[in-house]
Scaffold this motif. Structure first.
Motif, PDB file in Angstrom:
ATOM      1  N   THR A  63       0.844  -1.199   0.000  1.00  0.00           N
ATOM      2  CA  THR A  63       0.000   0.000   0.000  1.00  0.00           C
ATOM      3  C   THR A  63       0.877   1.246   0.000  1.00  0.00           C
ATOM      4  O   THR A  63       2.099   1.171   0.101  1.00  0.00           O
ATOM      5  CB  THR A  63      -0.922   0.001   1.238  1.00  0.00           C
ATOM      6  OG1 THR A  63      -1.871   1.072   1.115  1.00  0.00           O
ATOM      7  CG2 THR A  63      -0.143   0.161   2.530  1.00  0.00           C
ATOM      8  N   THR A  64       0.240   2.388  -0.149  1.00  0.00           N
ATOM      9  CA  THR A  64       0.915   3.674  -0.028  1.00  0.00           C
ATOM     10  C   THR A  64       0.430   4.352   1.240  1.00  0.00           C
ATOM     11  O   THR A  64      -0.520   3.904   1.896  1.00  0.00           O
ATOM     12  CB  THR A  64       0.606   4.584  -1.225  1.00  0.00           C
ATOM     13  OG1 THR A  64      -0.804   4.890  -1.229  1.00  0.00           O
ATOM     14  CG2 THR A  64       0.997   3.935  -2.538  1.00  0.00           C
ATOM     15  N   PHE A  65       1.080   5.440   1.597  1.00  0.00           N
ATOM     16  CA  PHE A  65       0.689   6.203   2.786  1.00  0.00           C
ATOM     17  C   PHE A  65      -0.790   6.565   2.728  1.00  0.00           C
ATOM     18  O   PHE A  65      -1.542   6.324   3.675  1.00  0.00           O
ATOM     19  CB  PHE A  65       1.554   7.460   2.877  1.00  0.00           C
ATOM     20  CG  PHE A  65       1.185   8.397   3.983  1.00  0.00           C
ATOM     21  CD1 PHE A  65       1.757   8.267   5.240  1.00  0.00           C
ATOM     22  CD2 PHE A  65       0.276   9.429   3.775  1.00  0.00           C
ATOM     23  CE1 PHE A  65       1.418   9.133   6.266  1.00  0.00           C
ATOM     24  CE2 PHE A  65      -0.067  10.305   4.785  1.00  0.00           C
ATOM     25  CZ  PHE A  65       0.500  10.155   6.049  1.00  0.00           C
ATOM     26  N   GLU A  66      -1.216   7.126   1.614  1.00  0.00           N
ATOM     27  CA  GLU A  66      -2.604   7.573   1.490  1.00  0.00           C
ATOM     28  C   GLU A  66      -3.570   6.393   1.425  1.00  0.00           C
ATOM     29  O   GLU A  66      -4.627   6.409   2.079  1.00  0.00           O
ATOM     30  CB  GLU A  66      -2.760   8.462   0.256  1.00  0.00           C
ATOM     31  CG  GLU A  66      -4.084   9.189   0.183  1.00  0.00           C
ATOM     32  CD  GLU A  66      -4.080  10.244  -0.898  1.00  0.00           C
ATOM     33  OE1 GLU A  66      -4.464  11.396  -0.610  1.00  0.00           O
ATOM     34  OE2 GLU A  66      -3.686   9.924  -2.038  1.00  0.00           O
ATOM     35  N   ASP A  67      -3.212   5.366   0.665  1.00  0.00           N
ATOM     36  CA  ASP A  67      -4.101   4.207   0.537  1.00  0.00           C
ATOM     37  C   ASP A  67      -4.214   3.425   1.840  1.00  0.00           C
ATOM     38  O   ASP A  67      -5.178   2.677   2.038  1.00  0.00           O
ATOM     39  CB  ASP A  67      -3.606   3.282  -0.578  1.00  0.00           C
ATOM     40  CG  ASP A  67      -3.794   3.899  -1.955  1.00  0.00           C
ATOM     41  OD1 ASP A  67      -4.604   4.840  -2.077  1.00  0.00           O
ATOM     42  OD2 ASP A  67      -3.112   3.452  -2.909  1.00  0.00           O
TER      43      ASP A  67
ATOM     44  N   GLY B 226      -4.821   4.763   4.535  1.00  0.00           N
ATOM     45  CA  GLY B 226      -5.883   5.415   5.298  1.00  0.00           C
ATOM     46  C   GLY B 226      -5.455   6.658   6.037  1.00  0.00           C
ATOM     47  O   GLY B 226      -6.203   7.159   6.890  1.00  0.00           O
ATOM     48  N   TYR B 227      -4.288   7.204   5.702  1.00  0.00           N
ATOM     49  CA  TYR B 227      -3.793   8.392   6.391  1.00  0.00           C
ATOM     50  C   TYR B 227      -3.903   9.635   5.500  1.00  0.00           C
ATOM     51  O   TYR B 227      -3.900   9.536   4.282  1.00  0.00           O
ATOM     52  CB  TYR B 227      -2.325   8.201   6.795  1.00  0.00           C
ATOM     53  CG  TYR B 227      -2.090   7.019   7.694  1.00  0.00           C
ATOM     54  CD1 TYR B 227      -2.606   6.991   8.989  1.00  0.00           C
ATOM     55  CD2 TYR B 227      -1.354   5.920   7.254  1.00  0.00           C
ATOM     56  CE1 TYR B 227      -2.402   5.899   9.814  1.00  0.00           C
ATOM     57  CE2 TYR B 227      -1.136   4.820   8.082  1.00  0.00           C
ATOM     58  CZ  TYR B 227      -1.671   4.818   9.355  1.00  0.00           C
ATOM     59  OH  TYR B 227      -1.475   3.732  10.170  1.00  0.00           O
ATOM     60  N   PHE B 228      -4.015  10.793   6.144  1.00  0.00           N
ATOM     61  CA  PHE B 228      -3.941  12.053   5.410  1.00  0.00           C
ATOM     62  C   PHE B 228      -2.756  12.850   5.934  1.00  0.00           C
ATOM     63  O   PHE B 228      -2.317  12.684   7.075  1.00  0.00           O
ATOM     64  CB  PHE B 228      -5.231  12.868   5.537  1.00  0.00           C
ATOM     65  CG  PHE B 228      -5.427  13.520   6.877  1.00  0.00           C
ATOM     66  CD1 PHE B 228      -4.801  14.725   7.205  1.00  0.00           C
ATOM     67  CD2 PHE B 228      -6.263  12.937   7.836  1.00  0.00           C
ATOM     68  CE1 PHE B 228      -4.984  15.332   8.441  1.00  0.00           C
ATOM     69  CE2 PHE B 228      -6.449  13.534   9.079  1.00  0.00           C
ATOM     70  CZ  PHE B 228      -5.811  14.729   9.387  1.00  0.00           C
ATOM     71  N   ILE B 229      -2.222  13.700   5.093  1.00  0.00           N
ATOM     72  CA  ILE B 229      -1.176  14.638   5.500  1.00  0.00           C
ATOM     73  C   ILE B 229      -1.520  15.996   4.925  1.00  0.00           C
ATOM     74  O   ILE B 229      -1.881  16.113   3.753  1.00  0.00           O
ATOM     75  CB  ILE B 229       0.231  14.172   5.056  1.00  0.00           C
ATOM     76  CG1 ILE B 229       1.295  15.200   5.471  1.00  0.00           C
ATOM     77  CG2 ILE B 229       0.291  13.898   3.556  1.00  0.00           C
ATOM     78  CD1 ILE B 229       2.724  14.702   5.293  1.00  0.00           C
ATOM     79  N   SER B 230      -1.436  17.025   5.753  1.00  0.00           N
ATOM     80  CA  SER B 230      -1.727  18.395   5.327  1.00  0.00           C
ATOM     81  C   SER B 230      -0.656  19.326   5.874  1.00  0.00           C
ATOM     82  O   SER B 230      -0.029  19.047   6.897  1.00  0.00           O
ATOM     83  CB  SER B 230      -3.100  18.850   5.834  1.00  0.00           C
ATOM     84  OG  SER B 230      -4.130  18.069   5.290  1.00  0.00           O
TER      85      SER B 230
ATOM     86  N   VAL C  41      -5.802  10.264  10.581  1.00  0.00           N
ATOM     87  CA  VAL C  41      -6.499   9.164   9.919  1.00  0.00           C
ATOM     88  C   VAL C  41      -7.682   9.729   9.142  1.00  0.00           C
ATOM     89  O   VAL C  41      -8.429  10.565   9.645  1.00  0.00           O
ATOM     90  CB  VAL C  41      -6.993   8.132  10.960  1.00  0.00           C
ATOM     91  CG1 VAL C  41      -7.860   7.068  10.294  1.00  0.00           C
ATOM     92  CG2 VAL C  41      -5.813   7.483  11.652  1.00  0.00           C
ATOM     93  N   LEU C  42      -7.834   9.268   7.904  1.00  0.00           N
ATOM     94  CA  LEU C  42      -8.955   9.719   7.088  1.00  0.00           C
ATOM     95  C   LEU C  42     -10.277   9.255   7.709  1.00  0.00           C
ATOM     96  O   LEU C  42     -10.469   8.070   7.968  1.00  0.00           O
ATOM     97  CB  LEU C  42      -8.833   9.158   5.665  1.00  0.00           C
ATOM     98  CG  LEU C  42      -7.699   9.728   4.803  1.00  0.00           C
ATOM     99  CD1 LEU C  42      -7.473   8.845   3.578  1.00  0.00           C
ATOM    100  CD2 LEU C  42      -8.026  11.155   4.379  1.00  0.00           C
ATOM    101  N   GLY C  43     -11.153  10.220   7.963  1.00  0.00           N
ATOM    102  CA  GLY C  43     -12.485   9.886   8.469  1.00  0.00           C
ATOM    103  C   GLY C  43     -12.521   9.307   9.860  1.00  0.00           C
ATOM    104  O   GLY C  43     -13.468   8.593  10.215  1.00  0.00           O
TER     105      GLY C  43
ATOM    106  N   ARG D 157       2.337  11.307   0.420  1.00  0.00           N
ATOM    107  CA  ARG D 157       1.082  10.629   0.076  1.00  0.00           C
ATOM    108  C   ARG D 157       1.300   9.412  -0.809  1.00  0.00           C
ATOM    109  O   ARG D 157       0.607   8.408  -0.668  1.00  0.00           O
ATOM    110  CB  ARG D 157       0.130  11.597  -0.625  1.00  0.00           C
ATOM    111  CG  ARG D 157      -0.422  12.688   0.258  1.00  0.00           C
ATOM    112  CD  ARG D 157      -1.507  13.491  -0.444  1.00  0.00           C
ATOM    113  NE  ARG D 157      -1.903  14.635   0.362  1.00  0.00           N
ATOM    114  CZ  ARG D 157      -1.564  15.888   0.101  1.00  0.00           C
ATOM    115  NH1 ARG D 157      -0.841  16.170  -0.979  1.00  0.00           N
ATOM    116  NH2 ARG D 157      -1.955  16.863   0.888  1.00  0.00           N
ATOM    117  N   VAL D 158       2.234   9.493  -1.736  1.00  0.00           N
ATOM    118  CA  VAL D 158       2.407   8.400  -2.699  1.00  0.00           C
ATOM    119  C   VAL D 158       3.531   7.443  -2.317  1.00  0.00           C
ATOM    120  O   VAL D 158       3.784   6.475  -3.027  1.00  0.00           O
ATOM    121  CB  VAL D 158       2.656   8.954  -4.116  1.00  0.00           C
ATOM    122  CG1 VAL D 158       1.473   9.783  -4.593  1.00  0.00           C
ATOM    123  CG2 VAL D 158       3.955   9.767  -4.188  1.00  0.00           C
TER     124      VAL D 158
END
Length: 509
Positions: free
Chosen positions: A311-315, A317-321, A426-428, A467-468
């Motif tokens: 998986t990738t960082f984003e896939d 389930g994490y977000f970065i801003s 974490v996303l959501g 993210r990728v």
């Protein structure tokens, strides 16, 4: 042709360049984005060119300076048996044209002595705005060996953005525009050799440019320099990005890419060399098309291992801003008063230390953010996050520096993160303490730091690259977090002892 026959004209050409550099102030060269190529580097770049099939070899120099790159290239062509060479040179700095013409006369005389013909034309105009590829009756070129200028411009109001809009979109640097127009000016099979910062290989700003470049040509060789200040004849060490030389062939395909690595120009001809499959260097698994560059065989093994992550960082389930507080735009909110009811902590880079974020209000750099009118658009809800520095200093061993911010650290509804930090969640959902420590441990590990260095060559950590990135699963992150949260003191070695067995990389670091 013997070596001595090349040394004599090159010495005169080097002297011309040196005299011109002495005549121009460092500030005036910076204004034009000029970083002059040394003789060793120019000869090396020219040596990458293979003999074209054309009867008359056409050379394009998009930022000629005093002409050292064209001289090296033309003399290299002569050495390969190319007897007829024509060069078209663009140079915006009219003060350089006198030295440029003298350089070309020296080359011309050398060709005459070898019963060859060297002709040239100098265009004292802006290469990108001139767009030679669009001019009538201009034949495409066989070779271009360039050191383009370096400065940023805005996609909104710069004429350069409009000039290359038919080639790619983005908000990058002038050197990318030079490379794009040169590539558009080449014939099929034309060879382009460039020396530029590494920054175009990653980042959102260069996404459109990478797509154009990698679609139009085959990237066959990358030579990476680890010290920018030891490559250019510019008497300036303020530009900290790593530099790379790239060799590309228009309209071609390749299965492998050669990567060479040297510390500086002195060791350029004794570089470490390794060939890799294209898919390892150019990431085609997403729309970013990042160009990853392993500096050593060890780094390549780490990159190959990371590619096996599912998986990738984003896939995962994490977000970065990026932190929302831009300090120079919010000065009216920022205060040194750290103990009032109407303020909340504002996290700056110094508050982000490996594993644990610390804001006490007692550090000389600690500041607070006042909850005045419209404060909410700069704040986020207080919670548990992982903070990741966006910039690392030159003396920091780690490129990735991550720490845990727990919601319970501050009893307030809002929290402030400056735009020189990234925050991760974490996303959501809500990030648990265990998972937060797991994320921080993974990002602080030697493995992830070395993997990231294959992706990025500067000291800035952008959210786009994170993210990728290939990344462990959330279950692995939580497993790591169970142990990492028990650490009382951060030590990279201790982090690695926790992270490496879970990731299956014990023998790689």
């Amino acid at each position: 042709m013997n070596r001595q026959s090349f040394i004599e004209p090159k010495n005169d050409i080097i002297s011309l360049q040196s005299a011109f550099l002495r005549s121009k102030s460092l500030e005036s060269r910076k204004t034009l984005g000029q970083f002059f190529t040394g003789s060793v580097v120019s000869d090396y770049m020219a040596s990458l060119v293979v003999k074209p099939k054309s009867n008359t070899v056409r050379i394009l120099d998009a930022g000629a300076g005093t002409g050292i790159l064209t001289a090296s290239t033309a003399l290299h062509c002569l050495g390969m048996g190319c007897r007829t060479v024509h060069a078209v040179l663009y140079e915006l700095d009219c003060e350089a044209v006198v030295s440029l013409e003298q350089t070309l006369k020296i080359v011309q005389n050398k060709f005459c002595k070898q019963l060859g013909t060297f002709t040239y034309e100098i265009c004292c105009e802006d290469f990108v705005l001139a767009r030679p590829d669009k001019k009538e009756n201009i034949q495409p070129f066989d070779i271009s060996v360039i050191n383009p200028p370096y400065f940023k411009y805005s996609a909104k109001d710069s004429p350069y953005a409009k000039a290359v809009a038919d080639l790619y979109h983005g908000d990058p640097n002038i050197y990318a525009s030079f490379m794009a127009v040169v590539m558009a000016s080449m014939k099929a099979g034309g060879q382009m050799v460039t020396i530029t910062p590494r920054s175009f290989t990653n980042g959102l700003y260069f996404k459109g440019f990478r797509e154009y470049l990698l679609t139009e040509s085959a990237l066959s060789l990358i030579h990476i320099f680890k010290h920018r200040d030891k490559v250019f004849n510019n008497d300036d060490s303020s530009v900290l990005q790593e530099n790379i030389i790239c060799y590309l062939v228009k309209g071609s395909n390749t299965n492998t890419i050669t990567v060479r690595s040297s510390d500086c120009d002195i060791s350029i001809n004794h570089a470490d060399e390794k060939q890799y499959p294209v898919h390892l260097i150019v990431d085609s698994s997403n729309n970013q098309r990042l160009i990853r560059i392993p500096e050593s065989a060890c780094a390549a093994v780490i990159l190959q291992k990371a590619e096996t992550f599912k998986t990738t960082f984003e896939d995962a389930g994490y977000f970065i801003s990026t932190g929302r507080v831009v300090e120079h735009r919010t000065r009216q909110y920022i205060t040194k008063e750290t103990r009032t009811k109407n303020t909340v902590p504002l996290y700056r880079p110094h508050n982000v230390t490996p594993l644990t974020a610390t804001w006490t209000g007692n550090h000389r750099k600690d500041v607070s953010f006042s909850l005045n009118e419209d404060h909410d658009k700069h704040m986020i809800k207080n919670g548990t996050y992982v903070l990741l520095k966006r910039f690392s200093s030159k003396d920091e061993k780690q490129r990735l520096v991550a720490s845990v911010h727990l919601a319970k650290m501050h009893y307030c509804e809002w929290i402030g993160f400056g735009n020189k930090t990234n925050y991760i969640g974490v996303l959501g959902g809500e990030l648990s303490t265990i998972e937060a420590y797991g994320l921080a441990a993974v990002l602080n590990s030697s493995f992830m730091d070395k993997y990231f260095r294959c992706i990025s060559g500067n000291t800035q950590v952008n959210a786009t690259e994170i993210r990728v990135m290939k990344f462990p699963s959330r279950d692995q992150v939580k497993e790591i977090g169970e142990q990492a949260q028990k650490l009382m003191l951060f030590e990279t070695a201790k982090i690695d002892l926790i992270v490496n067995p879970v990731l299956g990389v014990v023998d790689l670091i």
